[in-house]
Motif scaffolding. Structure first.
Motif, PDB file in Angstrom:
ATOM      1  N   ALA A 150       0.828  -1.212   0.000  1.00  0.00           N
ATOM      2  CA  ALA A 150       0.000   0.000   0.000  1.00  0.00           C
ATOM      3  C   ALA A 150       0.854   1.250   0.000  1.00  0.00           C
ATOM      4  O   ALA A 150       0.681   2.153  -0.832  1.00  0.00           O
ATOM      5  N   ILE A 151       1.792   1.324   0.915  1.00  0.00           N
ATOM      6  CA  ILE A 151       2.621   2.524   1.036  1.00  0.00           C
ATOM      7  C   ILE A 151       3.521   2.692  -0.181  1.00  0.00           C
ATOM      8  O   ILE A 151       3.649   3.786  -0.742  1.00  0.00           O
ATOM      9  N   GLY A 152       4.139   1.604  -0.642  1.00  0.00           N
ATOM     10  CA  GLY A 152       5.028   1.671  -1.797  1.00  0.00           C
ATOM     11  C   GLY A 152       4.307   2.105  -3.060  1.00  0.00           C
ATOM     12  O   GLY A 152       4.787   2.982  -3.797  1.00  0.00           O
ATOM     13  N   LEU A 153       3.124   1.525  -3.331  1.00  0.00           N
ATOM     14  CA  LEU A 153       2.401   1.863  -4.552  1.00  0.00           C
ATOM     15  C   LEU A 153       1.825   3.276  -4.492  1.00  0.00           C
ATOM     16  O   LEU A 153       1.760   3.969  -5.521  1.00  0.00           O
ATOM     17  N   CYS A 154       1.396   3.713  -3.322  1.00  0.00           N
ATOM     18  CA  CYS A 154       0.869   5.085  -3.218  1.00  0.00           C
ATOM     19  C   CYS A 154       1.983   6.114  -3.415  1.00  0.00           C
ATOM     20  O   CYS A 154       1.760   7.159  -4.044  1.00  0.00           O
ATOM     21  N   ILE A 155       3.158   5.851  -2.891  1.00  0.00           N
ATOM     22  CA  ILE A 155       4.291   6.749  -3.129  1.00  0.00           C
ATOM     23  C   ILE A 155       4.612   6.790  -4.624  1.00  0.00           C
ATOM     24  O   ILE A 155       4.829   7.861  -5.208  1.00  0.00           O
ATOM     25  N   LEU A 156       4.604   5.622  -5.265  1.00  0.00           N
ATOM     26  CA  LEU A 156       4.847   5.567  -6.709  1.00  0.00           C
ATOM     27  C   LEU A 156       3.766   6.326  -7.469  1.00  0.00           C
ATOM     28  O   LEU A 156       4.069   7.070  -8.420  1.00  0.00           O
ATOM     29  N   ALA A 157       2.496   6.166  -7.061  1.00  0.00           N
ATOM     30  CA  ALA A 157       1.391   6.856  -7.728  1.00  0.00           C
ATOM     31  C   ALA A 157       1.562   8.374  -7.647  1.00  0.00           C
ATOM     32  O   ALA A 157       1.359   9.088  -8.635  1.00  0.00           O
ATOM     33  N   PHE A 158       1.965   8.877  -6.482  1.00  0.00           N
ATOM     34  CA  PHE A 158       2.140  10.323  -6.326  1.00  0.00           C
ATOM     35  C   PHE A 158       3.350  10.821  -7.110  1.00  0.00           C
ATOM     36  O   PHE A 158       3.316  11.921  -7.671  1.00  0.00           O
ATOM     37  N   TRP A 159       4.420  10.035  -7.158  1.00  0.00           N
ATOM     38  CA  TRP A 159       5.582  10.444  -7.935  1.00  0.00           C
ATOM     39  C   TRP A 159       5.242  10.525  -9.421  1.00  0.00           C
ATOM     40  O   TRP A 159       5.696  11.421 -10.131  1.00  0.00           O
ATOM     41  N   ILE A 160       4.443   9.578  -9.889  1.00  0.00           N
ATOM     42  CA  ILE A 160       4.063   9.592 -11.306  1.00  0.00           C
ATOM     43  C   ILE A 160       3.100  10.748 -11.593  1.00  0.00           C
ATOM     44  O   ILE A 160       3.293  11.530 -12.526  1.00  0.00           O
ATOM     45  N   ALA A 161       2.045  10.865 -10.773  1.00  0.00           N
ATOM     46  CA  ALA A 161       1.004  11.857 -11.042  1.00  0.00           C
ATOM     47  C   ALA A 161       1.482  13.281 -10.828  1.00  0.00           C
ATOM     48  O   ALA A 161       1.008  14.211 -11.491  1.00  0.00           O
ATOM     49  N   TYR A 162       2.438  13.493  -9.890  1.00  0.00           N
ATOM     50  CA  TYR A 162       2.882  14.843  -9.571  1.00  0.00           C
ATOM     51  C   TYR A 162       4.293  15.150 -10.079  1.00  0.00           C
ATOM     52  O   TYR A 162       4.768  16.270  -9.895  1.00  0.00           O
ATOM     53  N   GLY A 163       4.959  14.174 -10.698  1.00  0.00           N
ATOM     54  CA  GLY A 163       6.265  14.465 -11.278  1.00  0.00           C
ATOM     55  C   GLY A 163       6.139  15.506 -12.371  1.00  0.00           C
ATOM     56  O   GLY A 163       6.794  16.544 -12.360  1.00  0.00           O
ATOM     57  N   ARG A 164       5.249  15.243 -13.306  1.00  0.00           N
ATOM     58  CA  ARG A 164       4.842  16.218 -14.324  1.00  0.00           C
ATOM     59  C   ARG A 164       3.352  16.058 -14.493  1.00  0.00           C
ATOM     60  O   ARG A 164       2.854  14.950 -14.702  1.00  0.00           O
ATOM     61  N   ARG A 165       2.609  17.169 -14.379  1.00  0.00           N
ATOM     62  CA  ARG A 165       1.147  17.089 -14.374  1.00  0.00           C
ATOM     63  C   ARG A 165       0.598  17.003 -15.795  1.00  0.00           C
ATOM     64  O   ARG A 165      -0.103  17.888 -16.283  1.00  0.00           O
ATOM     65  N   THR A 166       0.923  15.904 -16.471  1.00  0.00           N
ATOM     66  CA  THR A 166       0.404  15.675 -17.812  1.00  0.00           C
ATOM     67  C   THR A 166      -0.768  14.709 -17.719  1.00  0.00           C
ATOM     68  O   THR A 166      -0.922  13.970 -16.738  1.00  0.00           O
ATOM     69  N   ASN A 167      -1.590  14.688 -18.756  1.00  0.00           N
ATOM     70  CA  ASN A 167      -2.731  13.770 -18.781  1.00  0.00           C
ATOM     71  C   ASN A 167      -2.264  12.315 -18.714  1.00  0.00           C
ATOM     72  O   ASN A 167      -2.893  11.480 -18.049  1.00  0.00           O
ATOM     73  N   ARG A 168      -1.168  12.024 -19.393  1.00  0.00           N
ATOM     74  CA  ARG A 168      -0.643  10.655 -19.396  1.00  0.00           C
ATOM     75  C   ARG A 168      -0.238  10.236 -17.989  1.00  0.00           C
ATOM     76  O   ARG A 168      -0.538   9.123 -17.542  1.00  0.00           O
ATOM     77  N   ASN A 169       0.434  11.130 -17.263  1.00  0.00           N
ATOM     78  CA  ASN A 169       0.879  10.793 -15.916  1.00  0.00           C
ATOM     79  C   ASN A 169      -0.283  10.677 -14.937  1.00  0.00           C
ATOM     80  O   ASN A 169      -0.228   9.903 -13.985  1.00  0.00           O
ATOM     81  N   ILE A 170      -1.342  11.452 -15.164  1.00  0.00           N
ATOM     82  CA  ILE A 170      -2.530  11.322 -14.315  1.00  0.00           C
ATOM     83  C   ILE A 170      -3.158   9.951 -14.503  1.00  0.00           C
ATOM     84  O   ILE A 170      -3.584   9.303 -13.536  1.00  0.00           O
ATOM     85  N   VAL A 171      -3.209   9.466 -15.742  1.00  0.00           N
ATOM     86  CA  VAL A 171      -3.760   8.123 -15.996  1.00  0.00           C
ATOM     87  C   VAL A 171      -2.878   7.052 -15.366  1.00  0.00           C
ATOM     88  O   VAL A 171      -3.379   6.116 -14.718  1.00  0.00           O
ATOM     89  N   LEU A 172      -1.558   7.179 -15.516  1.00  0.00           N
ATOM     90  CA  LEU A 172      -0.653   6.195 -14.908  1.00  0.00           C
ATOM     91  C   LEU A 172      -0.738   6.243 -13.380  1.00  0.00           C
ATOM     92  O   LEU A 172      -0.719   5.205 -12.711  1.00  0.00           O
ATOM     93  N   GLY A 173      -0.840   7.451 -12.822  1.00  0.00           N
ATOM     94  CA  GLY A 173      -1.004   7.580 -11.381  1.00  0.00           C
ATOM     95  C   GLY A 173      -2.309   6.967 -10.908  1.00  0.00           C
ATOM     96  O   GLY A 173      -2.375   6.357  -9.827  1.00  0.00           O
ATOM     97  N   THR A 174      -3.366   7.103 -11.724  1.00  0.00           N
ATOM     98  CA  THR A 174      -4.651   6.488 -11.399  1.00  0.00           C
ATOM     99  C   THR A 174      -4.532   4.970 -11.314  1.00  0.00           C
ATOM    100  O   THR A 174      -5.059   4.337 -10.389  1.00  0.00           O
ATOM    101  N   LEU A 175      -3.824   4.384 -12.268  1.00  0.00           N
ATOM    102  CA  LEU A 175      -3.648   2.926 -12.265  1.00  0.00           C
ATOM    103  C   LEU A 175      -2.887   2.471 -11.025  1.00  0.00           C
ATOM    104  O   LEU A 175      -3.244   1.473 -10.394  1.00  0.00           O
TER     105      LEU A 175
END
Length: 368
Positions: A150-175
């Protein structure tokens, strides 16, 4: 200790995963482009995103729990069930406040992702504590494994979604977010057994599966409706794309929107010495004062670079016509302006040659 036989509904398992995906997409989309919005709208968007993400965690858990089948009747404590939902929303809200109201550093992103992971765990185990007529028995391996995932994947999700706020990264962060929520539930449930328990401490009124289903269906309906609402924004071109600067715009004509003592003022770009990034916003320096600007540094770059400003550092944009002199010492450089109180603008190593060449022909710029 005699464990009860347990079965799960495949249909409700699939539906719970869809709920997690929709909640993740809705929450992360609601926080898109907040740096360009007024403070009140920003606060409302963060609050709605916290409800979407935290409520989605809760809905996913109990949609899956509705598919739990045991050879005995069991109920839920309504008060504990409500507490589990509120804690999930509050913890997710705390993580989003860190992301959107504090300086976004690597440590901040990691901490925010970790808080959301803890929120998923807290929601799951408090929600399970609300069971009546039966009791969950956990294995140490299941708890530790689900917690780390849980903690590892949520950290990864935030790094992806907030690394660069692109539509692609929001979708990957959602997954990643949805996978984290589902993994916690099903990995924890895989290591959980149930025993019948006639005596239990009643904290709040009992709630049957049918009553729980009404609440879960209502909240899931709200999340799906919010998802449709935010999805429309992806079909609308960004404001910057709808109103590009005319090719003939000059620094004397471009107005930079700033704030002074709570009032909005417009400063001519030609009067700006330099602009410095400040979190999601920027600070605008003139010869006499420093002003707050709601533009993020990316938007400031798109507006000021075409009218002659130079980017000396990833956080600094300077007006070359206002530079008094340029100093270079080994692998560092500074642009210096008139006025003893005016700070210097640093020049990064990668920009040294570009800035030096751009200023070399200017009679007012002296190398030191």
């Amino acid at each position: 200790m005699e464990f009860l036989s347990v079965h799960q509904s495949s249909f409700l398992i699939a539906m719970s995963c869809i709920v997690a995906l929709v909640a993740g997409f809705t929450g992360l989309s609601l926080t898109r482009d907040l740096a360009q919005k007024p403070m009140f709208q920003k606060k409302v968007s963060v609050a709605l995103a916290a409800i979407a993400l935290g409520g989605g965690i809760w809905s996913m858990h109990f949609v899956a729990m509705l598919g739990l089948q045991m050879p005995i009747l069991f109920y839920y404590d309504a008060a504990i069930t409500l507490v589990s939902a509120l804690l999930a929303i509050l913890l997710v809200g705390a993580a989003l406040i860190l992301m959107h109201f504090a300086e976004r550093k690597p440590a901040t992103i990691t901490l925010a992702g970790g808080i959301v992971g803890v929120g998923i765990l807290v929601m799951h185990y408090i929600g399970m504590a609300g069971l009546e007529m039966c009791r969950a028995v956990y294995s140490t391996t299941g708890v530790l494994f689900s917690s780390s995932v849980a903690i590892g994947l949520c950290i990864l999700a935030f790094w992806i979604a907030y690394g660069r706020r692109t539509n692609r990264n929001i979708v990957l962060g959602t997954l990643c977010f949805a996978f984290a929520v589902c993994s916690v539930h099903f990995l924890a449930m895989a290591g959980t057994n149930f025993v019948e328990e006639q005596n239990f401490a009643e904290f709040g009124p009992s709630m049957s599966n049918e009553t729980l289903a009404l609440g879960v269906i209502f909240f899931s309906f709200v999340i799906f409706g919010a998802c449709l609402w935010v999805s429309v924004t992806y079909l609308v071109a960004p404001r910057a794309a709808l109103s590009p600067l005319p090719a003939s715009t000059t620094a004397a004509e471009l107005q930079v929107p700033c704030e002074r003592e709570g009032h909005k003022v417009f400063v001519r770009a030609s009067d700006v010495l330099f602009v410095r990034a400040d979190g999601h916003y920027t600070q605008v320096y003139t010869a006499n004062e420093r002003l707050f600007c709601a533009w993020p540094v990316t938007q400031a770059s798109s507006r000021l670079l075409p009218v002659g400003f130079l980017q000396t550092h990833r956080s600094y944009l300077v007006n070359p016509s206002r530079i008094a002199r340029f100093e270079r010492t080994k692998d560092k450089g500074h642009c210096i302006f008139d006025g003893a109180e005016t700070p210097r603008a640093p020049v990064s190593r990668s920009k040294l040659k570009t800035i030096q060449d751009a200023l070399a022909a200017r009679p007012s710029a002296v190398r030191a």
